[in-house]
Design a protein around this motif. Structure first.
Motif, PDB file in Angstrom:
ATOM      1  N   ASP A  97       0.818  -1.217   0.000  1.00 42.88           N
ATOM      2  CA  ASP A  97       0.000   0.000   0.000  1.00 42.88           C
ATOM      3  C   ASP A  97       0.849   1.262   0.000  1.00 42.88           C
ATOM      4  O   ASP A  97       0.400   2.314  -0.461  1.00 42.88           O
ATOM      5  N   CYS A  98       2.065   1.158   0.529  1.00 46.37           N
ATOM      6  CA  CYS A  98       2.936   2.333   0.635  1.00 46.37           C
ATOM      7  C   CYS A  98       4.009   2.380  -0.449  1.00 46.37           C
ATOM      8  O   CYS A  98       4.971   3.139  -0.324  1.00 46.37           O
ATOM      9  N   ASP A  99       3.848   1.568  -1.470  1.00 45.68           N
ATOM     10  CA  ASP A  99       4.785   1.632  -2.596  1.00 45.68           C
ATOM     11  C   ASP A  99       4.881   3.102  -3.007  1.00 45.68           C
ATOM     12  O   ASP A  99       3.856   3.766  -3.180  1.00 45.68           O
ATOM     13  N   PRO A 100       6.084   3.633  -3.131  1.00 42.20           N
ATOM     14  CA  PRO A 100       6.238   5.056  -3.459  1.00 42.20           C
ATOM     15  C   PRO A 100       5.478   5.492  -4.717  1.00 42.20           C
ATOM     16  O   PRO A 100       5.085   6.642  -4.836  1.00 42.20           O
ATOM     17  N   ARG A 101       5.233   4.558  -5.610  1.00 44.92           N
ATOM     18  CA  ARG A 101       4.496   4.934  -6.822  1.00 44.92           C
ATOM     19  C   ARG A 101       3.062   5.307  -6.482  1.00 44.92           C
ATOM     20  O   ARG A 101       2.470   6.158  -7.142  1.00 44.92           O
ATOM     21  N   TRP A 102       2.462   4.670  -5.446  1.00 43.26           N
ATOM     22  CA  TRP A 102       1.124   5.080  -4.998  1.00 43.26           C
ATOM     23  C   TRP A 102       1.231   6.420  -4.275  1.00 43.26           C
ATOM     24  O   TRP A 102       0.441   7.320  -4.500  1.00 43.26           O
ATOM     25  N   ALA A 103       2.197   6.505  -3.368  1.00 43.81           N
ATOM     26  CA  ALA A 103       2.308   7.661  -2.487  1.00 43.81           C
ATOM     27  C   ALA A 103       2.595   8.952  -3.251  1.00 43.81           C
ATOM     28  O   ALA A 103       2.042   9.996  -2.921  1.00 43.81           O
ATOM     29  N   THR A 104       3.455   8.877  -4.261  1.00 41.75           N
ATOM     30  CA  THR A 104       3.824  10.091  -4.988  1.00 41.75           C
ATOM     31  C   THR A 104       2.949  10.333  -6.204  1.00 41.75           C
ATOM     32  O   THR A 104       2.910  11.442  -6.716  1.00 41.75           O
ATOM     33  N   GLY A 105       2.292   9.293  -6.658  1.00 41.16           N
ATOM     34  CA  GLY A 105       1.497   9.418  -7.876  1.00 41.16           C
ATOM     35  C   GLY A 105       2.341   9.338  -9.136  1.00 41.16           C
ATOM     36  O   GLY A 105       1.809   9.264 -10.241  1.00 41.16           O
ATOM     37  N   GLN A 106       3.662   9.343  -8.963  1.00 41.32           N
ATOM     38  CA  GLN A 106       4.540   9.223 -10.121  1.00 41.32           C
ATOM     39  C   GLN A 106       4.645   7.758 -10.514  1.00 41.32           C
ATOM     40  O   GLN A 106       4.823   6.894  -9.663  1.00 41.32           O
ATOM     41  N   ASP A 107       4.500   7.507 -11.764  1.00 34.71           N
ATOM     42  CA  ASP A 107       4.631   6.156 -12.312  1.00 34.71           C
ATOM     43  C   ASP A 107       3.576   5.182 -11.795  1.00 34.71           C
ATOM     44  O   ASP A 107       3.776   3.971 -11.824  1.00 34.71           O
ATOM     45  N   VAL A 108       2.448   5.709 -11.308  1.00 33.85           N
ATOM     46  CA  VAL A 108       1.383   4.833 -10.834  1.00 33.85           C
ATOM     47  C   VAL A 108       0.828   3.994 -11.993  1.00 33.85           C
ATOM     48  O   VAL A 108       0.447   2.852 -11.801  1.00 33.85           O
ATOM     49  N   ASP A 109       0.819   4.576 -13.196  1.00 33.41           N
ATOM     50  CA  ASP A 109       0.357   3.819 -14.361  1.00 33.41           C
ATOM     51  C   ASP A 109       1.243   2.607 -14.618  1.00 33.41           C
ATOM     52  O   ASP A 109       0.753   1.539 -14.982  1.00 33.41           O
TER      53      ASP A 109
END
Length: 138
Positions: A97-109
């Motif tokens: 849940d805390c993967d930085p891609r979720w947290a920052t919104g960068q590279d979430v795709d």
């Protein structure tokens, strides 16, 4: 210290059996950065499911997710799917849940594409965990 010679890998694998949680956690972080984790997948799986300390689980999962590749994500999802200890299962879920891609919104795709890829894979445990993560997005 990224010495991935045969000797370096043997040392990291041996450290994964240490009675000290901090040594096991360091081994997990180190092995997670190996160019090809397939050869150490079993050791990483054991570290992700460490029954003695969720710090080992946390550090290993975080390092695997930091790879930002299918292999790292697959390893964490596979461990989460079979985690029988509630603390370990919760820690793995928290790391996902805390993967930085979720947290920052960068590279979430990128992460969503990886989850879809794993949701279509052969391993039913990984497939189910990936689908669970994707279902939460709706």
């Amino acid at each position: 210290m990224d010495d991935f010679t045969e000797q370096g890998l043997r040392e990291a694998i041996a450290a994964a059996e240490s009675p000290a949680w901090s040594v096991r956690a360091a081994a997990g972080r180190r092995l997670a950065t190996a160019p090809h984790i397939g050869g150490v997948a079993g050791v990483l799986h054991s570290l992700l499911l460490d029954a003695q300390d969720t710090g080992v689980t946390s550090d290993t999962a975080s390092a695997l997710l930091a790879r930002r590749d299918l292999a790292g994500l697959r390893a964490v999802l596979a461990a989460r799917a079979v985690a029988s200890d509630e603390g370990t299962a919760d820690q793995l879920a928290a790391e996902l849940d805390c993967d930085p891609r979720w947290a920052t919104g960068q590279d979430v795709d990128e992460l969503i594409v990886q989850l879809w890829t794993l949701a279509a894979g052969r391993d039913p445990d990984v497939r189910n965990e990936a689908m669970l993560r994707l279902t939460r997005l709706r």
